[in-house]
Design a protein around this motif. Structure first.
Motif, PDB file in Angstrom:
ATOM      1  N   ALA A  60       7.463  53.346  84.040  1.00 33.13           N
ATOM      2  CA  ALA A  60       7.191  54.177  82.864  1.00 33.13           C
ATOM      3  C   ALA A  60       7.803  53.555  81.617  1.00 33.13           C
ATOM      4  O   ALA A  60       7.196  53.556  80.548  1.00 33.13           O
ATOM      5  CB  ALA A  60       7.730  55.585  83.078  1.00 33.13           C
ATOM      6  N   ARG A  61       8.997  53.013  81.744  1.00 35.02           N
ATOM      7  CA  ARG A  61       9.645  52.359  80.599  1.00 35.02           C
ATOM      8  C   ARG A  61       8.863  51.109  80.185  1.00 35.02           C
ATOM      9  O   ARG A  61       8.686  50.850  78.999  1.00 35.02           O
ATOM     10  CB  ARG A  61      11.084  52.012  80.931  1.00 35.02           C
ATOM     11  N   GLU A  62       8.363  50.356  81.148  1.00 29.67           N
ATOM     12  CA  GLU A  62       7.541  49.182  80.831  1.00 29.67           C
ATOM     13  C   GLU A  62       6.231  49.588  80.169  1.00 29.67           C
ATOM     14  O   GLU A  62       5.681  48.848  79.361  1.00 29.67           O
ATOM     15  CB  GLU A  62       7.247  48.386  82.095  1.00 29.67           C
ATOM     16  N   ALA A  63       5.738  50.782  80.524  1.00 25.84           N
ATOM     17  CA  ALA A  63       4.474  51.265  79.976  1.00 25.84           C
ATOM     18  C   ALA A  63       4.634  51.893  78.594  1.00 25.84           C
ATOM     19  O   ALA A  63       3.649  52.289  77.988  1.00 25.84           O
ATOM     20  CB  ALA A  63       3.843  52.265  80.933  1.00 25.84           C
ATOM     21  N   GLY A  64       5.873  52.019  78.102  1.00 21.36           N
ATOM     22  CA  GLY A  64       6.052  52.506  76.739  1.00 21.36           C
ATOM     23  C   GLY A  64       6.855  53.772  76.572  1.00 21.36           C
ATOM     24  O   GLY A  64       7.038  54.238  75.459  1.00 21.36           O
ATOM     25  N   LEU A  65       7.331  54.374  77.637  1.00 19.18           N
ATOM     26  CA  LEU A  65       8.152  55.584  77.546  1.00 19.18           C
ATOM     27  C   LEU A  65       9.607  55.143  77.380  1.00 19.18           C
ATOM     28  O   LEU A  65      10.302  54.876  78.364  1.00 19.18           O
ATOM     29  CB  LEU A  65       7.985  56.457  78.788  1.00 19.18           C
ATOM     30  N   THR A  66      10.081  55.085  76.151  1.00 19.56           N
ATOM     31  CA  THR A  66      11.384  54.476  75.860  1.00 19.56           C
ATOM     32  C   THR A  66      12.415  55.484  75.373  1.00 19.56           C
ATOM     33  O   THR A  66      13.209  55.188  74.490  1.00 19.56           O
ATOM     34  CB  THR A  66      11.228  53.376  74.794  1.00 19.56           C
ATOM     35  N   GLU A  77      14.308  70.189  81.750  1.00 18.23           N
ATOM     36  CA  GLU A  77      14.972  71.489  81.827  1.00 18.23           C
ATOM     37  C   GLU A  77      14.413  72.488  80.825  1.00 18.23           C
ATOM     38  O   GLU A  77      14.778  73.663  80.852  1.00 18.23           O
ATOM     39  CB  GLU A  77      16.475  71.308  81.609  1.00 18.23           C
ATOM     40  N   GLY A  78      13.578  72.036  79.915  1.00 16.40           N
ATOM     41  CA  GLY A  78      12.965  72.927  78.943  1.00 16.40           C
ATOM     42  C   GLY A  78      13.826  73.217  77.729  1.00 16.40           C
ATOM     43  O   GLY A  78      13.516  74.121  76.952  1.00 16.40           O
ATOM     44  N   ARG A  79      14.902  72.497  77.556  1.00 16.42           N
ATOM     45  CA  ARG A  79      15.768  72.713  76.394  1.00 16.42           C
ATOM     46  C   ARG A  79      15.159  72.146  75.124  1.00 16.42           C
ATOM     47  O   ARG A  79      15.437  72.646  74.038  1.00 16.42           O
ATOM     48  CB  ARG A  79      17.150  72.097  76.631  1.00 16.42           C
ATOM     49  N   ARG A  80      14.358  71.108  75.257  1.00 11.38           N
ATOM     50  CA  ARG A  80      13.674  70.502  74.114  1.00 11.38           C
ATOM     51  C   ARG A  80      12.239  70.200  74.501  1.00 11.38           C
ATOM     52  O   ARG A  80      11.923  70.033  75.678  1.00 11.38           O
ATOM     53  CB  ARG A  80      14.370  69.204  73.685  1.00 11.38           C
ATOM     54  N   ALA A  81      11.402  70.104  73.489  1.00 13.63           N
ATOM     55  CA  ALA A  81       9.990  69.758  73.717  1.00 13.63           C
ATOM     56  C   ALA A  81       9.709  68.416  73.053  1.00 13.63           C
ATOM     57  O   ALA A  81      10.205  68.149  71.958  1.00 13.63           O
ATOM     58  CB  ALA A  81       9.079  70.821  73.135  1.00 13.63           C
ATOM     59  N   PRO A  82       8.925  67.574  73.703  1.00 15.98           N
ATOM     60  CA  PRO A  82       8.595  66.277  73.107  1.00 15.98           C
ATOM     61  C   PRO A  82       7.693  66.433  71.881  1.00 15.98           C
ATOM     62  O   PRO A  82       6.905  67.368  71.804  1.00 15.98           O
ATOM     63  CB  PRO A  82       7.881  65.527  74.225  1.00 15.98           C
ATOM     64  N   SER A  83       7.823  65.497  70.964  1.00 15.36           N
ATOM     65  CA  SER A  83       6.953  65.485  69.787  1.00 15.36           C
ATOM     66  C   SER A  83       5.538  65.080  70.212  1.00 15.36           C
ATOM     67  O   SER A  83       5.317  64.624  71.333  1.00 15.36           O
ATOM     68  CB  SER A  83       7.482  64.495  68.750  1.00 15.36           C
ATOM     69  N   ARG A  84       4.604  65.225  69.295  1.00 14.66           N
ATOM     70  CA  ARG A  84       3.211  64.848  69.588  1.00 14.66           C
ATOM     71  C   ARG A  84       3.117  63.363  69.945  1.00 14.66           C
ATOM     72  O   ARG A  84       2.405  62.967  70.863  1.00 14.66           O
ATOM     73  CB  ARG A  84       2.337  65.146  68.383  1.00 14.66           C
ATOM     74  N   LYS A  85       3.875  62.547  69.232  1.00 17.92           N
ATOM     75  CA  LYS A  85       3.870  61.109  69.502  1.00 17.92           C
ATOM     76  C   LYS A  85       4.417  60.818  70.901  1.00 17.92           C
ATOM     77  O   LYS A  85       3.883  59.984  71.635  1.00 17.92           O
ATOM     78  CB  LYS A  85       4.703  60.389  68.438  1.00 17.92           C
ATOM     79  N   ASN A  86       5.486  61.520  71.286  1.00 17.80           N
ATOM     80  CA  ASN A  86       6.046  61.336  72.624  1.00 17.80           C
ATOM     81  C   ASN A  86       5.121  61.873  73.705  1.00 17.80           C
ATOM     82  O   ASN A  86       5.080  61.331  74.812  1.00 17.80           O
ATOM     83  CB  ASN A  86       7.434  61.967  72.727  1.00 17.80           C
ATOM     84  N   LEU A  87       4.379  62.949  73.401  1.00 13.72           N
ATOM     85  CA  LEU A  87       3.389  63.444  74.368  1.00 13.72           C
ATOM     86  C   LEU A  87       2.330  62.376  74.626  1.00 13.72           C
ATOM     87  O   LEU A  87       1.909  62.171  75.771  1.00 13.72           O
ATOM     88  CB  LEU A  87       2.739  64.729  73.865  1.00 13.72           C
ATOM     89  N   GLU A  88       1.905  61.697  73.566  1.00 15.85           N
ATOM     90  CA  GLU A  88       0.923  60.611  73.731  1.00 15.85           C
ATOM     91  C   GLU A  88       1.511  59.474  74.554  1.00 15.85           C
ATOM     92  O   GLU A  88       0.824  58.891  75.395  1.00 15.85           O
ATOM     93  CB  GLU A  88       0.474  60.105  72.359  1.00 15.85           C
ATOM     94  N   ARG A  89       2.782  59.154  74.331  1.00 15.19           N
ATOM     95  CA  ARG A  89       3.440  58.099  75.109  1.00 15.19           C
ATOM     96  C   ARG A  89       3.573  58.502  76.569  1.00 15.19           C
ATOM     97  O   ARG A  89       3.394  57.669  77.463  1.00 15.19           O
ATOM     98  CB  ARG A  89       4.819  57.802  74.534  1.00 15.19           C
TER      99      ARG A  89
END
Length: 190
Positions: A60-66, A77-89
């Motif tokens: 996943a890290r090689e594929a762009g999830l950094t 855990e649901g404490r934070r939600a990813p941004s739209r850009k991170n959802l795309e990643r």
């Protein structure tokens, strides 16, 4: 390469590139998670898939999830939600990892111990083309025995290599193989 279309659709023909139809069918066979990444359930399913093992996390890290491990835990855990850009990643990393994970399985199924897999090509849609300009293009089916280059290009998400690998396969259709560069659908099952 001869037989390549330069101005496809000039007279109203409709269709998609054959290698795109092949990629679409392979994606269907890969069995992605149906719930969208924007829904909590879809996000968690993808994150669990990408973080269940060290190998999957490295891929996943090689594929762009950094993002950091701390951020991943907060998302899980649901404490934070990813941004739209991170959802795309996340979605892109998930598809990349899933393609690499199922590529070997699909290759074995499609090659079928040398017997290959029957492929059906549904020709382009010419219903909007004026009668004098219509070609005689018919439904075709043939057997593909070696899927190695096609599967590798699909797993690497390399559209040019997939196009070249697929053209190598449809040349077996004979002198009119260029008529199947654009199609409405390409079907096969594994």
């Amino acid at each position: 390469m001869p037989e390549r279309n330069i101005d496809f659709g000039t007279y109203g023909a409709r269709g998609i590139k054959a290698h795109e139809a092949v990629a679409r069918q392979l994606d269907t066979l890969a069995g992605y998670i149906a719930t969208p990444v924007t829904a909590r359930r879809g996000l968690l399913a993808r994150l669990h898939y990408l973080t269940r093992t060290d190998h999957a996390l490295n891929a996943a890290r090689e594929a762009g999830l950094t993002v950091t491990g701390r951020t991943l835990r907060a998302w899980l855990e649901g404490r934070r939600a990813p941004s739209r850009k991170n959802l795309e990643r996340i979605e892109a990393a998930y598809k990349t990892v899933r393609r690499h994970n199922v590529a070997r399985y699909l290759l074995g199924r499609l090659n079928a111990d040398g017997r290959g897999t029957r492929v059906e090509i549904h020709p382009l849609n010419q219903s909007q083309v004026p009668r004098p300009r219509q070609r005689i293009v018919e439904y075709r089916s043939f057997n593909v025995r070696h899927w190695d280059r096609v599967i590798q290009a699909w797993a690497d998400n390399d559209t040019q290599a997939l196009d070249d690998a697929w053209v190598e396969k449809i040349v077996d259709l004979g002198s009119q193989w260029g008529q199947y560069e654009y199609v409405t659908n390409v079907g096969f099952a594994a």
